[in-house]
Design a protein around this motif. Structure first.
Motif, mmCIF file in Angstrom:
data_model
loop_
_atom_site.group_PDB
_atom_site.id
_atom_site.type_symbol
_atom_site.label_atom_id
_atom_site.label_comp_id
_atom_site.label_asym_id
_atom_site.label_seq_id
_atom_site.Cartn_x
_atom_site.Cartn_y
_atom_site.Cartn_z
ATOM 1 N N ARG A 143 1.030 -1.457 0.222
ATOM 2 C CA ARG A 143 0.102 0.070 -0.397
ATOM 3 C C ARG A 143 0.844 1.281 -0.258
ATOM 4 N NH1 ARG A 143 -5.105 0.939 0.667
ATOM 5 N NH2 ARG A 143 -5.804 3.231 0.049
ATOM 6 N N ARG A 146 2.061 1.625 -3.367
ATOM 7 C CA ARG A 146 0.784 2.508 -3.950
ATOM 8 C C ARG A 146 0.876 4.424 -3.850
ATOM 9 N NH1 ARG A 146 -4.804 0.225 -4.214
ATOM 10 N NH2 ARG A 146 -5.397 1.576 -2.698
ATOM 11 N N SER A 147 0.521 4.584 -2.361
ATOM 12 C CA SER A 147 0.660 5.843 -1.908
ATOM 13 C C SER A 147 2.097 6.535 -2.304
ATOM 14 C CB SER A 147 0.624 5.790 -0.956
ATOM 15 O OG SER A 147 -0.474 5.000 -0.475
ATOM 16 N N ARG A 148 2.828 6.406 -2.664
ATOM 17 C CA ARG A 148 3.728 7.336 -2.770
ATOM 18 C C ARG A 148 4.008 7.446 -4.460
ATOM 19 N NH1 ARG A 148 8.794 3.840 0.155
ATOM 20 N NH2 ARG A 148 8.488 5.390 2.193
ATOM 21 N N GLN A 150 1.597 8.168 -6.124
ATOM 22 C CA GLN A 150 -0.346 8.261 -5.936
ATOM 23 C C GLN A 150 0.355 9.696 -5.735
ATOM 24 O OE1 GLN A 150 -2.877 5.757 -3.478
ATOM 25 N NE2 GLN A 150 -4.782 5.675 -5.968
ATOM 26 N N ALA A 151 1.344 10.183 -4.733
ATOM 27 C CA ALA A 151 1.708 11.717 -3.672
ATOM 28 C C ALA A 151 2.258 12.370 -4.476
ATOM 29 C CB ALA A 151 2.456 11.111 -2.323
ATOM 30 N N LYS A 157 -3.874 14.227 0.084
ATOM 31 C CA LYS A 157 -3.893 13.202 0.786
ATOM 32 C C LYS A 157 -3.462 12.095 0.585
ATOM 33 C CE LYS A 157 -7.899 9.516 -0.030
ATOM 34 N NZ LYS A 157 -8.938 8.913 -1.098
ATOM 35 N N PHE A 158 -2.991 11.543 -0.350
ATOM 36 C CA PHE A 158 -1.777 10.702 0.016
ATOM 37 C C PHE A 158 -0.322 10.825 -0.090
ATOM 38 C CE2 PHE A 158 -4.605 9.997 -4.181
ATOM 39 C CZ PHE A 158 -5.370 9.173 -3.796
ATOM 40 N N GLU A 161 -1.124 10.357 3.911
ATOM 41 C CA GLU A 161 -1.275 8.399 4.196
ATOM 42 C C GLU A 161 -0.220 7.804 3.654
ATOM 43 O OE1 GLU A 161 -2.802 5.905 0.841
ATOM 44 O OE2 GLU A 161 -5.077 6.663 1.288
ATOM 45 N N VAL A 162 0.842 8.681 3.057
ATOM 46 C CA VAL A 162 2.214 7.926 3.445
ATOM 47 C C VAL A 162 3.035 8.198 4.602
ATOM 48 C CG1 VAL A 162 5.010 8.424 1.919
ATOM 49 C CG2 VAL A 162 2.747 8.705 0.490
ATOM 50 N N GLU A 188 -7.318 8.405 8.624
ATOM 51 C CA GLU A 188 -5.905 7.777 8.974
ATOM 52 C C GLU A 188 -6.519 5.876 9.997
ATOM 53 O OE1 GLU A 188 -1.919 10.778 10.169
ATOM 54 O OE2 GLU A 188 -3.544 9.932 11.601
ATOM 55 N N LEU A 191 -7.883 4.147 7.108
ATOM 56 C CA LEU A 191 -7.199 3.465 6.209
ATOM 57 C C LEU A 191 -6.093 2.215 7.011
ATOM 58 C CD1 LEU A 191 -4.792 2.829 3.903
ATOM 59 C CD2 LEU A 191 -3.066 4.998 5.333
#
Length: 365
Positions: A143, A146-148, A150-151, A157-158, A161-162, A188, A191
Motif C-alpha cells: 500500500r 501505491r500511495s507514494r 499517487q503522492a 491526502k496521499f 497517507e504516506v 488514518e 485507512l
C-alpha cells in the motif's frame, strides 16, 4: 452482526481440543501438524445467569442465549508469512475474525510432539507474533508503494497517507503490533481498518495446562503472564483435556465432576466471557412470557442501533426504548411492578445501552 474469535497457535498446542470442548463438535484432534486445514466454525452460547433468572421470573416458554462464533484455525509455523505449512491460507483465515485467542502450550507431555521439540511459551508466542507482523509488513509495503506513487501529484491526502503508513511500517519493523498505532485523523483510522492488518486484532492468550497445574499454574504460565502484561493483554488458564471431558457430560454430571475437582464452573465459561470482554461486547435482554432473549452489542451502542439487532424495522422506525435495569427488574419481579415503582425509563435516540438493560423497543414503520 456476528462476532468471531479465531483460535490460533502452533501445531499440537491444544487448539482443536479446546475448540472441541467449546462446541462439543468432536473435531479430530490428532497428534500431528496441520490436522486442521479448513477452519472449523462453532457457534457457542454465552453463559449468563441473568438470562436464567429473567426467564424464571416471567416463566418464559423459550429462552435464547446470546452467542459467539469460534473458528479453529490450523496451526501456524515459522515461515508461515512466506507460505510455510500452508501459512498464506491460514493467515487469510485470521483476517476474517474479530479477535484472536492465542493458545499456548504450557504443559509437558512426551507423548504429544511439540513442533519445535521443547516447551517454551515465550518462543512460541514470538513465532506466531513474528509471522503476523511479517504478513502485515508485506501488506503495508504494497500500500505504501501505491500511495507514494499517487503522492507524486502533491495531493495532500496521499502525502498524509504516506506519512501514516511509514509510521505503521516503523512500528512493525520494531517488532510491535499495528494495534499500537494511533491514528490522529478519521482518514488514518479508515485507512488502518481498510488494510485489515492481522496485528490490529485484539489478542487473548490461553494457557493450556495439565490438570495438576490448573489451580496454581506453573513456570510456563508465569512466563506467559509476564509477556502478556508487557503488551497489556490477558491470560486465561485452561486444562483443555479436562474441558473436553466435561463437554461430553450432561449438566448434572458436569456439576458433580466440577465439585470433585474443586471448581465452580468450567474454564471454558471464563474463556467465553474473556473473549466477549476482549471484543468490548455487552448484553441486553428482551423479556416476555413467549420468549426471553439475550442480545449482543458493542459497548457504546445507541438505542436505535441496538433495536436494529432485533430487526432492521425496529431501527428504521425507532420511537423510544422502555428500559429497566437488570437489578431493578429482579428486585421488582416484573415489568409491571417496575413501572409502578417508577423504575421503567423511557429513553430516546441518544441513549447508550448499558450491560444488563431489559428493553422493550417502541417503533413505527
Amino acid at each position: 452482526m456476528g462476532f468471531r474469535c479465531g483460535i490460533v497457535g502452533l501445531p499440537n498446542v491444544g487448539k482443536s481440543t479446546i475448540f472441541n470442548a467449546l462446541t462439543a463438535a468432536a473435531i479430530d484432534a490428532e497428534n500431528y501438524p496441520f490436522c486442521t486445514i479448513e477452519p472449523n466454525v462453532g457457534v457457542v452460547p454465552v453463559p449468563d445467569r441473568r438470562l436464567d433468572v429473567l426467564a424464571e421470573l416471567v416463566r418464559t416458554r423459550n429462552k435464547v442465549p446470546t452467542q459467539m462464533e469460534f473458528v479453529d484455525i490450523a496451526g501456524l509455523v515459522k515461515g508461515a508469512s512466506q507460505g510455510e505449512g500452508l501459512g498464506n491460507q491460514f493467515l487469510g483465515h485470521i483476517r476474517q475474525v474479530d479477535a484472536i485467542l492465542h493458545v499456548v502450550r504450557c504443559f509437558e507431555d512426551s507423548n504429544i510432539v511439540h513442533v519445535d521439540g521443547s516447551i517454551d511459551p515465550l518462543r512460541d508466542v514470538e513465532v506466531i507474533a513474528t509471522e503476523l507482523i511479517l504478513a502485515d509488513l508485506e501488506t503495508v509495503e504494497r500500500r505504501l508503494a501505491r500511495s507514494r506513487n499517487q503522492a507524486k501529484s502533491g495531493d495532500r491526502k496521499f502525502l498524509a497517507e504516506v506519512r501514516f503508513l511509514e509510521g505503521v511500517r516503523e512500528l512493525l519493523d520494531s517488532g510491535r503490533p499495528a494495534r499500537l498505532a494511533e491514528p490522529e485523523t478519521g482518514q488514518e483510522g479508515a485507512l488502518l481498518r481498510e488494510l485489515c492488518l492481522l496485528t490490529t486484532k485484539p489478542v487473548l492468550y490461553v494457557a493450556n495446562v495439565s490438570e495438576d497445574d490448573l489451580a496454581g499454574g506453573n513456570r510456563h504460565v508465569q512466563a506467559l503472564r509476564q509477556a502478556a502484561a508487557a503488551e497489556n493483554a490477558s491470560v486465561v488458564t485452561i486444562a483443555g483435556a479436562i474441558e473436553q471431558e466435561l463437554s461430553l457430560l450432561d449438566a448434572d454430571e458436569q456439576q458433580e465432576f466440577l465439585a470433585e475437582m474443586g471448581l465452580e464452573e468450567p474454564g471454558l465459561n471464563r474463556l467465553i466471557h474473556a473473549g466477549y470482554d476482549l471484543l468490548g461486547l455487552i448484553t441486553f435482554f428482551t423479556v416476555g412470557e413467549k420468549e426471553t432473549k439475550a442480545w449482543t452489542i458493542r459497548r457504546g451502542t445507541l438505542a436505535p442501533a441496538a433495536a436494529g439487532r432485533i430487526h432492521s424495522d425496529f431501527e428504521r422506525g425507532f420511537i423510544r426504548a422502555e428500559v429497566i435495569a437488570y437489578d431493578d427488574y429482579v428486585t421488582c419481579g416484573s415489568e409491571a411492578a417496575a413501572r409502578d415503582r417508577g423504575l421503567l425509563r423511557s429513553e430516546g435516540r441518544d441513549y447508550v445501552v448499558r450491560d444488563g438493560d431489559c428493553i422493550l423497543f417502541r417503533f413505527n414503520v
